[in-house]
Design a protein around this motif. Structure first.
Motif, PDB file in Angstrom:
ATOM      1  N   UNK A 101       0.844  -1.206   0.000  1.00  0.00           N
ATOM      2  CA  UNK A 101       0.000   0.000   0.000  1.00  0.00           C
ATOM      3  C   UNK A 101       0.874   1.248   0.000  1.00  0.00           C
ATOM      4  N   UNK A 102       1.910   1.240   0.821  1.00  0.00           N
ATOM      5  CA  UNK A 102       2.802   2.397   0.861  1.00  0.00           C
ATOM      6  C   UNK A 102       3.485   2.619  -0.487  1.00  0.00           C
ATOM      7  N   UNK A 103       3.932   1.542  -1.093  1.00  0.00           N
ATOM      8  CA  UNK A 103       4.624   1.700  -2.374  1.00  0.00           C
ATOM      9  C   UNK A 103       3.660   2.159  -3.466  1.00  0.00           C
ATOM     10  N   UNK A 104       2.411   1.666  -3.427  1.00  0.00           N
ATOM     11  CA  UNK A 104       1.420   2.116  -4.411  1.00  0.00           C
ATOM     12  C   UNK A 104       1.132   3.601  -4.222  1.00  0.00           C
ATOM     13  N   UNK A 105       1.001   4.031  -2.962  1.00  0.00           N
ATOM     14  CA  UNK A 105       0.750   5.442  -2.690  1.00  0.00           C
ATOM     15  C   UNK A 105       1.905   6.304  -3.204  1.00  0.00           C
ATOM     16  N   UNK A 106       3.145   5.869  -2.916  1.00  0.00           N
ATOM     17  CA  UNK A 106       4.313   6.631  -3.396  1.00  0.00           C
ATOM     18  C   UNK A 106       4.339   6.667  -4.919  1.00  0.00           C
ATOM     19  N   UNK A 107       3.989   5.565  -5.537  1.00  0.00           N
ATOM     20  CA  UNK A 107       3.966   5.498  -7.000  1.00  0.00           C
ATOM     21  C   UNK A 107       2.933   6.470  -7.568  1.00  0.00           C
ATOM     22  N   UNK A 108       1.724   6.485  -6.995  1.00  0.00           N
ATOM     23  CA  UNK A 108       0.679   7.398  -7.467  1.00  0.00           C
ATOM     24  C   UNK A 108       1.078   8.847  -7.257  1.00  0.00           C
ATOM     25  N   UNK A 109       1.669   9.124  -6.083  1.00  0.00           N
ATOM     26  CA  UNK A 109       2.100  10.494  -5.797  1.00  0.00           C
ATOM     27  C   UNK A 109       3.173  10.929  -6.791  1.00  0.00           C
ATOM     28  N   UNK A 110       4.068  10.030  -7.101  1.00  0.00           N
ATOM     29  CA  UNK A 110       5.140  10.339  -8.057  1.00  0.00           C
ATOM     30  C   UNK A 110       4.547  10.584  -9.453  1.00  0.00           C
ATOM     31  N   UNK A 111       3.616   9.724  -9.863  1.00  0.00           N
ATOM     32  CA  UNK A 111       2.971   9.901 -11.174  1.00  0.00           C
ATOM     33  C   UNK A 111       2.224  11.224 -11.239  1.00  0.00           C
TER      34      UNK A 111
END
Length: 119
Positions: A101-111
Motif C-alpha cells: 500500500x505504501x509503495x502504491x501510494x508513493x507510485x501514485x504520488x510520483x505519477x
C-alpha cells in the motif's frame, strides 16, 4: 384629342409604376429566399459541428475509461504477485500488505507529480 393623349400618358405611367412595383416585389422575394437558404446552410453546418464535437468528446471519454480500466487491471495483477513473492520470502502478509500500500501510494504520488510537471 388632348384628353386621349393625357389618358394614354396616364396609362403608360400606371403601367410603368406597376412594372416597377413587380420588379421590387420580385427582388424582395428573391432576397428573402436567399436569406432563408443561407440560414438553413448555417444551421446544418452548426449541427454537423455539434455532432462532431459530441462524437469527439464521447470517444475521449471511452478512451479514458478503457485506459483507466487497463491500468486498474494491471495493478490488480501486480499486487497478488508481490504478495506471493513476499510470503514465499518469509515476510508476514500484513507487513507485505502495508508495504504494498505504501509503495502504491508513493507510485501514485510520483505519477501525479510528474503529470503536473508535464503540464
Amino acid at each position: 384629342r388632348e384628353l386621349s393623349r393625357r389618358t394614354e400618358e396616364a396609362n403608360q405611367l400606371e403601367s410603368s409604376a406597376k412594372d416597377n412595383a413587380a420588379c421590387v416585389i420580385q427582388a424582395s422575394l428573391r432576397s428573402l429566399m436567399l436569406q432563408k437558404e443561407q440560414k438553413e446552410r448555417i444551421d446544418v453546418a452548426l449541427q454537423a459541428e455539434a455532432v462532431q464535437e459530441t462524437t469527439v468528446a464521447a470517444a475521449l471519454r471511452i478512451q479514458s475509461f478503457v485506459r483507466s480500466r487497463q491500468r486498474q487491471l494491471q495493478r490488480q495483477r501486480e499486487v497478488p504477485g508481490r504478495l506471493v513473492h513476499a510470503i514465499e520470502a518469509g515476510v508476514d502478509e500484513q507487513s507485505c500488505a502495508a508495504t504494498t500500500i505504501q509503495s502504491m501510494y508513493r507510485s501514485w504520488a510520483c505519477k501525479r507529480e510528474l503529470s503536473y510537471q508535464r503540464e
